[in-house]
Design an enzyme around this catalytic site. Structure first.
Site, short mmCIF file in Angstrom:
data_model
loop_
_atom_site.label_atom_id
_atom_site.label_comp_id
_atom_site.label_asym_id
_atom_site.label_seq_id
_atom_site.Cartn_x
_atom_site.Cartn_y
_atom_site.Cartn_z
N ARG A 108 -6.37 3.36 -5.29
CA ARG A 108 -5.72 4.05 -4.16
C ARG A 108 -6.58 5.22 -3.70
O ARG A 108 -6.70 5.49 -2.50
CB ARG A 108 -4.33 4.57 -4.57
CG ARG A 108 -3.34 3.48 -4.88
CD ARG A 108 -2.09 4.07 -5.52
NE ARG A 108 -1.37 3.08 -6.31
CZ ARG A 108 -0.35 2.34 -5.88
NH1 ARG A 108 0.10 2.51 -4.66
NH2 ARG A 108 0.25 1.47 -6.65
N HIS A 136 -3.80 -0.57 -0.95
CA HIS A 136 -3.67 -0.94 -2.36
C HIS A 136 -2.49 -1.88 -2.58
O HIS A 136 -2.61 -2.92 -3.23
CB HIS A 136 -3.53 0.28 -3.27
CG HIS A 136 -3.31 -0.14 -4.69
ND1 HIS A 136 -4.34 -0.55 -5.49
CD2 HIS A 136 -2.17 -0.28 -5.41
CE1 HIS A 136 -3.84 -0.92 -6.67
NE2 HIS A 136 -2.53 -0.77 -6.65
N GLU A 137 -1.34 -1.49 -2.05
CA GLU A 137 -0.12 -2.26 -2.32
C GLU A 137 -0.21 -3.71 -1.84
O GLU A 137 0.34 -4.60 -2.48
CB GLU A 137 1.08 -1.57 -1.65
CG GLU A 137 1.54 -0.29 -2.33
CD GLU A 137 2.18 -0.55 -3.69
OE1 GLU A 137 2.74 -1.63 -3.90
OE2 GLU A 137 2.10 0.34 -4.55
N SER A 138 -0.87 -3.94 -0.73
CA SER A 138 -0.88 -5.29 -0.15
C SER A 138 -2.25 -5.94 -0.24
O SER A 138 -2.48 -6.97 0.39
CB SER A 138 -0.47 -5.20 1.33
OG SER A 138 -1.43 -4.44 2.04
N GLN A 149 -2.41 3.83 0.72
CA GLN A 149 -1.34 3.25 -0.12
C GLN A 149 -1.04 1.82 0.30
O GLN A 149 -0.86 0.94 -0.54
CB GLN A 149 -0.07 4.12 -0.04
CG GLN A 149 -0.24 5.52 -0.64
CD GLN A 149 -0.42 5.51 -2.17
OE1 GLN A 149 -0.18 4.51 -2.84
NE2 GLN A 149 -0.86 6.64 -2.71
#
Ligand SMILES: *[C@@H]1O[C@H](CO)[C@@H](O)[C@H](O)[C@H]1NC(C)=O
Length: 239
Positions: A180, A66-68, A63
């Site tokens: 993700r 993906h987010e950063s 996670q």
């Protein structure tokens, strides 16, 4: 004197054993991350959040990756105006959308999350939201979010369905779901809990008359062609 020496040795060993993820593993999961020093923050985060099994670590790192964008972006590129007035995020004051845009490895978003994370960590993040993009505060808010949403329990289930529930809690929807899941599969493989029981079906696509699958450009072994897949820019048709 001897006791003191012994204590020092014990403390040094304890420090060593807290290195849960190795530099090599981090590099294999997030090859674009150019901050080897984040390894300490990651390992502190894993300890702080009891993210202490392969399944928990794989879900958490997937996670974050993906987010950063593999820990490259500690602050959302967009200006945050999309979140203006979002009641669910607690954005009640004018300017909250931009003020509390995504920051830190998990891209903490919204006044409510900034306030609650700050309260838990003893920091005034409502008046100093920029602190969240620093590695120390950023990783700690990521752990706070993970714990607050009880994501270890979902990670423990280890199924694709449970991982999708985590995605929903982190993203609020299904943005970047395939990306993700790619990171999740990769992390499980690198960290040693890929039992092959979950096969991930990636969306198919056609580029230059050749059929392929939509996946992260990082994971594509062939050629990535833009413009044929939904989602973020680095999800492209791999042919
Ligand atoms: C923020 O970004 C949006 C969309 O990109 C744009 O329309 C808007 O003018 C920007 N606002 C400010 C204050 O920069």
């Amino acid at each position: 004197m001897f006791a003191l020496l012994l204590l020092t040795v014990v403390m040094l060993c304890a420090q060593q054993s807290s290195a849960i993820i190795t530099a090599e593993q981090l590099k294999a999961i997030m090859p674009k991350c150019k901050h080897p020093e984040y390894l300490n923050n990651i390992n502190d985060a894993l300890v702080e959040g009891s993210i202490n099994t392969c399944l928990r670590q794989s879900a958490f790192l997937a996670q974050l990756a993906h987010e950063s964008g593999q820990l490259v972006y500690m602050e959302e590129i967009a200006n945050g105006s999309d979140y203006e007035g979002r009641i669910k995020l607690g954005n009640t004051e004018p300017g909250d959308g931009m003020r509390f845009k995504g920051r830190g490895p998990i891209q903490l978003t919204g006044r409510a999350n900034y306030a609650a994370a700050g309260k838990a960590l003893g920091l005034d993040l409502v008046n100093n939201p920029e602190q969240v993009k620093t590695p120390y505060v950023g990783f700690r808010t990521s752990v706070w979010f993970w714990t607050n949403r009880q994501l270890n329990a979902l990670a423990d289930q280890g199924t694709l369905d449970s991982f999708r529930q985590i995605t929903k809690k982190v993203n609020g929807g299904t943005n970047g779901q395939a990306d993700r899941e790619q990171y999740w599969a990769k992390a499980k493989n690198v960290l040693g809990c890929d039992d092959g029981s979950v096969s991930i079906t990636l969306p198919t696509c056609t580029a230059n008359g050749v059929s392929g699958v939509c996946m992260s450009t990082t994971n594509c072994k062939g050629r990535s062609v833009a413009g044929h897949c939904a989602g973020p820019k680095d999800i492209q048709c791999c042919i």
